[in-house]
Design a protein around this motif. Sequence first.
Motif, PDB file in Angstrom:
ATOM      1  N   ALA A   1      25.266 128.920  47.164  1.00  0.00           N
ATOM      2  CA  ALA A   1      26.624 128.926  48.110  1.00  0.00           C
ATOM      3  C   ALA A   1      27.444 127.554  47.366  1.00  0.00           C
ATOM      4  CB  ALA A   1      26.315 128.654  49.381  1.00  0.00           C
TER       5      ALA A   1
ATOM      6  N   GLY B   1      27.102 126.752  53.062  1.00  0.00           N
ATOM      7  CA  GLY B   1      26.278 127.565  53.940  1.00  0.00           C
ATOM      8  C   GLY B   1      25.642 126.642  55.052  1.00  0.00           C
ATOM      9  N   CYS B   2      25.703 127.088  56.132  1.00  0.00           N
ATOM     10  CA  CYS B   2      25.408 126.733  57.184  1.00  0.00           C
ATOM     11  C   CYS B   2      23.813 126.239  57.408  1.00  0.00           C
ATOM     12  CB  CYS B   2      25.705 127.254  58.452  1.00  0.00           C
ATOM     13  SG  CYS B   2      25.185 126.579  60.192  1.00  0.00           S
ATOM     14  N   ARG B   3      23.098 125.286  57.705  1.00  0.00           N
ATOM     15  CA  ARG B   3      21.918 124.880  57.609  1.00  0.00           C
ATOM     16  C   ARG B   3      21.227 125.559  58.859  1.00  0.00           C
ATOM     17  NH1 ARG B   3      19.329 119.568  56.786  1.00  0.00           N
ATOM     18  NH2 ARG B   3      17.536 120.686  57.008  1.00  0.00           N
ATOM     19  N   ARG B   4      21.792 125.702  59.998  1.00  0.00           N
ATOM     20  CA  ARG B   4      21.181 125.998  61.085  1.00  0.00           C
ATOM     21  C   ARG B   4      21.298 127.901  60.997  1.00  0.00           C
ATOM     22  NH1 ARG B   4      18.673 124.340  64.636  1.00  0.00           N
ATOM     23  NH2 ARG B   4      19.274 122.341  63.867  1.00  0.00           N
ATOM     24  N   CYS B   5      22.442 128.341  60.955  1.00  0.00           N
ATOM     25  CA  CYS B   5      22.302 129.909  61.119  1.00  0.00           C
ATOM     26  C   CYS B   5      22.726 130.735  59.741  1.00  0.00           C
ATOM     27  CB  CYS B   5      23.373 130.333  62.048  1.00  0.00           C
ATOM     28  SG  CYS B   5      25.153 130.238  61.591  1.00  0.00           S
ATOM     29  N   GLY B   6      22.786 130.031  58.484  1.00  0.00           N
ATOM     30  CA  GLY B   6      22.886 130.782  57.421  1.00  0.00           C
ATOM     31  C   GLY B   6      24.313 131.373  56.943  1.00  0.00           C
ATOM     32  N   ARG B   7      25.314 131.085  58.037  1.00  0.00           N
ATOM     33  CA  ARG B   7      26.498 131.684  57.817  1.00  0.00           C
ATOM     34  C   ARG B   7      27.026 131.146  56.610  1.00  0.00           C
ATOM     35  NH1 ARG B   7      30.864 134.281  57.802  1.00  0.00           N
ATOM     36  NH2 ARG B   7      31.848 135.153  59.569  1.00  0.00           N
ATOM     37  N   VAL B   8      27.945 131.652  55.852  1.00  0.00           N
ATOM     38  CA  VAL B   8      28.798 130.931  54.658  1.00  0.00           C
ATOM     39  C   VAL B   8      30.204 130.956  54.904  1.00  0.00           C
ATOM     40  CG1 VAL B   8      29.112 131.075  52.212  1.00  0.00           C
ATOM     41  CG2 VAL B   8      26.807 131.873  53.245  1.00  0.00           C
ATOM     42  N   TRP B   9      30.687 129.695  54.428  1.00  0.00           N
ATOM     43  CA  TRP B   9      32.190 129.174  54.768  1.00  0.00           C
ATOM     44  C   TRP B   9      32.886 128.688  53.865  1.00  0.00           C
ATOM     45  CZ3 TRP B   9      33.553 131.096  59.464  1.00  0.00           C
ATOM     46  CH2 TRP B   9      32.588 131.359  60.477  1.00  0.00           C
TER      47      TRP B   9
ATOM     48  N   CYS C   1      30.589 124.887  61.283  1.00  0.00           N
ATOM     49  CA  CYS C   1      30.313 126.562  61.153  1.00  0.00           C
ATOM     50  C   CYS C   1      31.030 126.882  62.355  1.00  0.00           C
ATOM     51  CB  CYS C   1      28.714 126.597  61.374  1.00  0.00           C
ATOM     52  SG  CYS C   1      28.291 128.437  61.409  1.00  0.00           S
ATOM     53  N   ALA C   2      31.919 127.951  62.328  1.00  0.00           N
ATOM     54  CA  ALA C   2      32.559 128.636  63.599  1.00  0.00           C
ATOM     55  C   ALA C   2      31.695 129.575  64.424  1.00  0.00           C
ATOM     56  CB  ALA C   2      33.855 129.343  63.015  1.00  0.00           C
ATOM     57  N   ARG C   3      30.352 129.714  63.787  1.00  0.00           N
ATOM     58  CA  ARG C   3      29.576 130.768  64.663  1.00  0.00           C
ATOM     59  C   ARG C   3      28.489 129.772  65.423  1.00  0.00           C
ATOM     60  NH1 ARG C   3      25.713 135.437  61.964  1.00  0.00           N
ATOM     61  NH2 ARG C   3      24.728 133.694  61.076  1.00  0.00           N
ATOM     62  N   CYS C   4      27.877 128.935  64.835  1.00  0.00           N
ATOM     63  CA  CYS C   4      27.122 128.316  65.697  1.00  0.00           C
ATOM     64  C   CYS C   4      27.725 126.863  66.200  1.00  0.00           C
ATOM     65  CB  CYS C   4      25.596 128.131  65.152  1.00  0.00           C
ATOM     66  SG  CYS C   4      25.509 127.157  63.558  1.00  0.00           S
TER      67      CYS C   4
END
Lengths: 226, 218
Positions: B13, B20-28, B35-38
């Motif tokens: 990434a 990459g988000c270290r908690r949920c893996g979502r990429v921004w 991270c807009a997801r978690c």
Amino acid sequence: MQHQPIHDIETGKGLIACPRCDALHVEEDLKGGETASCVRCGSVLAKPRGGAFTQLIALSFTSVVLLMGAVFFPFLEISRLSFGNQTSLFGVALAFAEGMLLPLVVAVLLVIVGLPVLRAFLLVYTLVPLVKGRPPHRHAPAAFRWYEILGPWSMAEIFLIGTSVALVKIVGMVTVHLGPAFWAFGALILVNLASRSFMCHTTIWDAMEDAGLPTDTHRMIGAPEA
Amino acid sequence: MSEHSHGGPVLTAHRAGLMGCRRCGRVWPKGQRQCARCGSRLVQPDRSGLQAVWAWWLAGLIAYIPANLMPMMRTQAFGGLKGSSESTIVGGVLELIHYGSYDIAAVVFFASVVVPVAKFISIAWLAIVAGRPATVEQAHTRLKIYEVVEFIGRWSMIDVFVVAILSALVQLGFVVSIHPGPAAAAFAISVAFTMLSAQSFDPRLIWRGLPLRSRTED
């Protein structure tokens, strides 16, 4: 495998970065029982299990019931000659209630009872709307994030091993009776193990996103306005 | 074990200009802070994150000193007539050896001395070599060590729980009573700080020094 999902190398949509080694992967919908591992470091990226959310909710309630039992029933009892003593879980924590050790009372109660109960409620709060097919609660991402952050600090199983070690040390000197609270803790370990086998955090994050969590298309939390 | 170390090209990434988000893996996209997801903070996999590792590591090491010098438990027999004994962690092990219970002594020595010391050394070593060039095999070894440290950290709390249980249970008035010592608190703090140190370590740094494909060793 079956279809080519939409992913975007510019915005990161539809991609997953391995939290352990940063390798990029294209997100794919897995069937229950399948496992996705990182191509670079081999870490498990996702491992969904069919019906896992319902199971996790049930197991969370079970663990709360067991913890209540563990708190209010006698834990251990010893006797030697005519002397005897028994203790509850509170008694164990209150062993530190002298002088400068006082903060340890709170810490011990938190890690063996407080956090496990809190985590059970956080997980139920996150999962119930998803099971019912409704959009997640507003604070569900924060709740599940805290559920994960607090994971290493919830130490019920370590406490049970500690109990076993303590019993091994004194079992030759005194007669030990194990109380209902001890067995409740034992059962709690099994419930936690079952819960862990159903837990796949990637699936839960995905489910929250798919169920209508505000993400990139709607609202950027804390993103620079550019 | 080795079948997943494939030699094909890997895009990270970071290299793709993403985060990459270290908690949920979502990429921004790069530049996004959260991270807009978690809701986790997004961080680049660079060595600046090691400051936190070293800070918690040092704090844990400082707390580990009184944990070993001060008594863990105080045992009082026959109202103090038969003397009361204070035992440190190492003292407790020596006592067990003295009474001939070598197997329990070995277990306690391993759990209370070998594991904490190994943990300090492992975290320090991981932080020192983080981001340095490495082969794929070395990276796998480092990740394995990190996972062991991460897993084993919380288990050191066993000692604290043993002290609590013994102190709560062994209160037979005149015959024998056990009281906790100040080392229990120091030890608990030391374990908590080393756990935080291990959690602050970003395992993505292990892989930063690796060539992304096998042929780009220019």
